[in-house]
Design a protein around this motif. Structure first.
Motif, PDB file in Angstrom:
ATOM      1  N   ASP A 277       0.818  -1.284   0.121  1.00 24.28           N
ATOM      2  CA  ASP A 277      -0.074   0.277   0.082  1.00 24.28           C
ATOM      3  C   ASP A 277       0.877   1.464   0.041  1.00 24.28           C
ATOM      4  O   ASP A 277       0.614   2.119  -0.769  1.00 24.28           O
ATOM      5  CB  ASP A 277      -1.008   0.308   1.074  1.00 24.28           C
ATOM      6  N   ASN A 278       1.863   1.299   0.919  1.00 20.32           N
ATOM      7  CA  ASN A 278       2.799   2.330   0.971  1.00 20.32           C
ATOM      8  C   ASN A 278       4.120   1.814   0.380  1.00 20.32           C
ATOM      9  O   ASN A 278       4.843   1.475   1.137  1.00 20.32           O
ATOM     10  CB  ASN A 278       2.947   2.901   2.379  1.00 20.32           C
ATOM     11  N   ILE A 279       4.314   2.323  -0.770  1.00 17.22           N
ATOM     12  CA  ILE A 279       5.613   1.591  -1.330  1.00 17.22           C
ATOM     13  C   ILE A 279       6.907   2.298  -0.798  1.00 17.22           C
ATOM     14  O   ILE A 279       7.759   1.412  -0.644  1.00 17.22           O
ATOM     15  CB  ILE A 279       5.543   1.793  -3.042  1.00 17.22           C
ATOM     16  N   THR A 280       6.924   3.634  -0.608  1.00 16.13           N
ATOM     17  CA  THR A 280       8.053   4.115  -0.158  1.00 16.13           C
ATOM     18  C   THR A 280       8.498   3.525   1.354  1.00 16.13           C
ATOM     19  O   THR A 280       9.550   3.038   1.301  1.00 16.13           O
ATOM     20  CB  THR A 280       7.662   5.600   0.445  1.00 16.13           C
ATOM     21  N   GLU A 281       7.624   3.217   2.190  1.00 12.60           N
ATOM     22  CA  GLU A 281       7.636   2.763   3.457  1.00 12.60           C
ATOM     23  C   GLU A 281       8.128   1.411   3.282  1.00 12.60           C
ATOM     24  O   GLU A 281       9.199   0.675   3.904  1.00 12.60           O
ATOM     25  CB  GLU A 281       6.368   2.828   4.218  1.00 12.60           C
TER      26      GLU A 281
ATOM     27  N   VAL B 112      11.773   1.262   2.071  1.00 13.71           N
ATOM     28  CA  VAL B 112      12.897   1.534   3.064  1.00 13.71           C
ATOM     29  C   VAL B 112      12.771   0.513   4.161  1.00 13.71           C
ATOM     30  O   VAL B 112      14.019   0.156   4.623  1.00 13.71           O
ATOM     31  CB  VAL B 112      12.423   2.990   3.817  1.00 13.71           C
ATOM     32  N   SER B 113      11.765   0.142   4.559  1.00  6.61           N
ATOM     33  CA  SER B 113      11.620  -1.255   5.682  1.00  6.61           C
ATOM     34  C   SER B 113      12.471  -2.418   5.161  1.00  6.61           C
ATOM     35  O   SER B 113      13.098  -3.110   5.867  1.00  6.61           O
ATOM     36  CB  SER B 113      10.480  -1.314   6.158  1.00  6.61           C
ATOM     37  N   THR B 114      12.189  -2.785   3.853  1.00  4.05           N
ATOM     38  CA  THR B 114      12.917  -3.716   3.471  1.00  4.05           C
ATOM     39  C   THR B 114      14.518  -3.496   3.529  1.00  4.05           C
ATOM     40  O   THR B 114      15.348  -4.341   3.934  1.00  4.05           O
ATOM     41  CB  THR B 114      12.675  -4.095   1.659  1.00  4.05           C
ATOM     42  N   VAL B 115      15.052  -2.661   3.079  1.00  6.67           N
ATOM     43  CA  VAL B 115      16.521  -2.302   3.094  1.00  6.67           C
ATOM     44  C   VAL B 115      16.853  -2.215   4.487  1.00  6.67           C
ATOM     45  O   VAL B 115      17.780  -2.716   4.914  1.00  6.67           O
ATOM     46  CB  VAL B 115      16.864  -0.935   2.382  1.00  6.67           C
ATOM     47  N   LEU B 116      15.994  -1.638   5.686  1.00 10.17           N
ATOM     48  CA  LEU B 116      16.595  -1.514   6.867  1.00 10.17           C
ATOM     49  C   LEU B 116      16.619  -3.036   7.410  1.00 10.17           C
ATOM     50  O   LEU B 116      17.421  -3.189   8.158  1.00 10.17           O
ATOM     51  CB  LEU B 116      15.481  -0.858   7.561  1.00 10.17           C
ATOM     52  N   ASN B 117      15.352  -4.028   6.894  1.00  9.43           N
ATOM     53  CA  ASN B 117      15.831  -5.210   7.508  1.00  9.43           C
ATOM     54  C   ASN B 117      16.947  -6.051   6.832  1.00  9.43           C
ATOM     55  O   ASN B 117      17.514  -6.601   7.690  1.00  9.43           O
ATOM     56  CB  ASN B 117      14.293  -6.092   6.728  1.00  9.43           C
TER      57      ASN B 117
END
Ligand code: SF4
Length: 350
Positions: free
Chosen positions: A139-143, A146-151
């Protein structure tokens, strides 16, 4: 103001911190074909490519890295998907950096093994996210990006590894910008910029320049790659053109030329083509103007070290806006060429 990121060493190139923004490309050859791959990389080196990535789809490709490295002079990144054994084999065979998402590897022991080996050899790992990272559109692509990279970062940090480069690329310029702006606030790892699957040459040049250019102006980005469905050398040329236009790097001939209009009475496009053909390989930075007429020519191109402005079947050659000589159209290019060669010689010997 440039975002200050950590310094990461990739072979003999340092990125991040205040290091110049490095231009990358990726080979389009079958990595297992060592001769073709080396030849393509040498062509890219000649165009200014500073870091090269190769696809590593199987063991044979990973083994080929050793031979490829013998023929090239720039750091090589092994692009791995899913297979931890290929990552290990690529590092063992001399890769200077690995592109790999640890979340794709189920066995933690394998992640530990890769991280330890990379640490032992001082090799960074690039982690990243793109829309292919998701099974269904978030739903929120930006989020989500970003959370994929942080993971990915978290997984590597959990095995005590932090020699990391990050990248978030999508084929959508606005999404790419937003996600990179956000990740830039949250970490200080160097960022590799690009708009992925950007399309054929013309489209991708515009999309990539809009996306990468916006981020660079905001001070974000430590390396970049133009992704184009065309010869890889175009990616490198575009990368330098963008960096030069933003005053971030200097390299080779920069052409200032007018679009032409009803006042132009010389074959301006052919002059531009000849300059590109004869001086495209030059590394010394020189600003050259090729203008259709004297009405606006020398004035508009005051900044240029040397230039041509067309007249009625003649042209003037000018230096820093001042007229040097007037010559007939048939001699215009050869006279201009002599003057330009002189400038390049003077600048490269000083
Ligand atoms: Fe027209 Fe002269 Fe301007 Fe070129 S420099 S666009 S020919 S007015």
């Amino acid at each position: 103001m440039r975002r200050i990121s950590r310094i990461v060493r990739i072979g003999n190139v340092e990125i991040g911190g205040n290091n110049p923004i490095a231009v990358q490309s990726m080979t389009k050859t079958d990595t297992r074909n060592v001769v073709e791959t080396v030849n393509q990389i040498l062509e890219l080196e000649d165009a200014g490519c500073e870091i090269i990535r190769v696809a590593v789809p199987d063991r044979e490709a990973a083994l080929a890295i050793k031979e490829i490295k013998k023929g090239i002079h720039i750091p090589l990144i092994a692009d791995i998907h899913f297979d931890p054994d290929l990552a290990i084999l690529s590092i063992m065979n001399g890769a200077d950096k690995i592109r790999l998402n640890p979340s794709n590897i189920r066995d933690r022991e394998q992640i530990v093994k890769i991280a330890n080996l990379a640490k032992e050899r001082g090799i960074p790992i690039r982690v990243g996210a793109n829309l292919g990272s998701f099974l269904k559109k978030p739903d929120n692509i930006t989020e989500a990006l970003v959370s994929t990279v942080l993971n990915e970062i978290k997984i590597l940090n959990s095995v005590d590894f932090d020699n990391i480069v990050i990248s978030i690329k999508t084929s959508d310029v606005v999404q790419t910008i937003k996600a990179n702006e956000r990740i830039a606030e949250l970490t200080d790892y160097p960022i590799h910029l690009g708009v992925t699957e950007a399309g054929p040459l013309e489209e991708s040049l515009i999309k990539s320049s809009a996306g990468i250019g916006h981020l660079l102006i905001k001070g974000i980005g430590d390396t970049l790659r133009y992704s184009v469905s065309d010869m890889p050398v175009k990616e490198v040329e575009a990368g330098f053109t963008l960096l030069k236009s933003l005053h971030l790097r200097e390299r080779g001939i920069t052409i200032i030329s007018c679009p032409t209009c009803g006042r132009c009475e010389i074959n301006l496009f052919s002059l531009i083509r000849r300059v590109k053909e004869d001086f495209g390989h030059v590394k010394t930075p020189v600003k050259v103007a090729i203008m259709g007429c004297v009405v606006n020519g020398p004035g508009e191109a005051k900044d240029a070290e040397i230039g041509i402005a067309g007249g009625k079947k003649t042209g003037v050659i000018f230096k820093k806006g001042k007229v040097l000589k007037t010559v007939s159209e048939d001699k215009l290019y050869s006279e201009f060429k002599k003057e330009l060669e002189k400038i390049i010689k003077e600048k490269s010997s000083s």
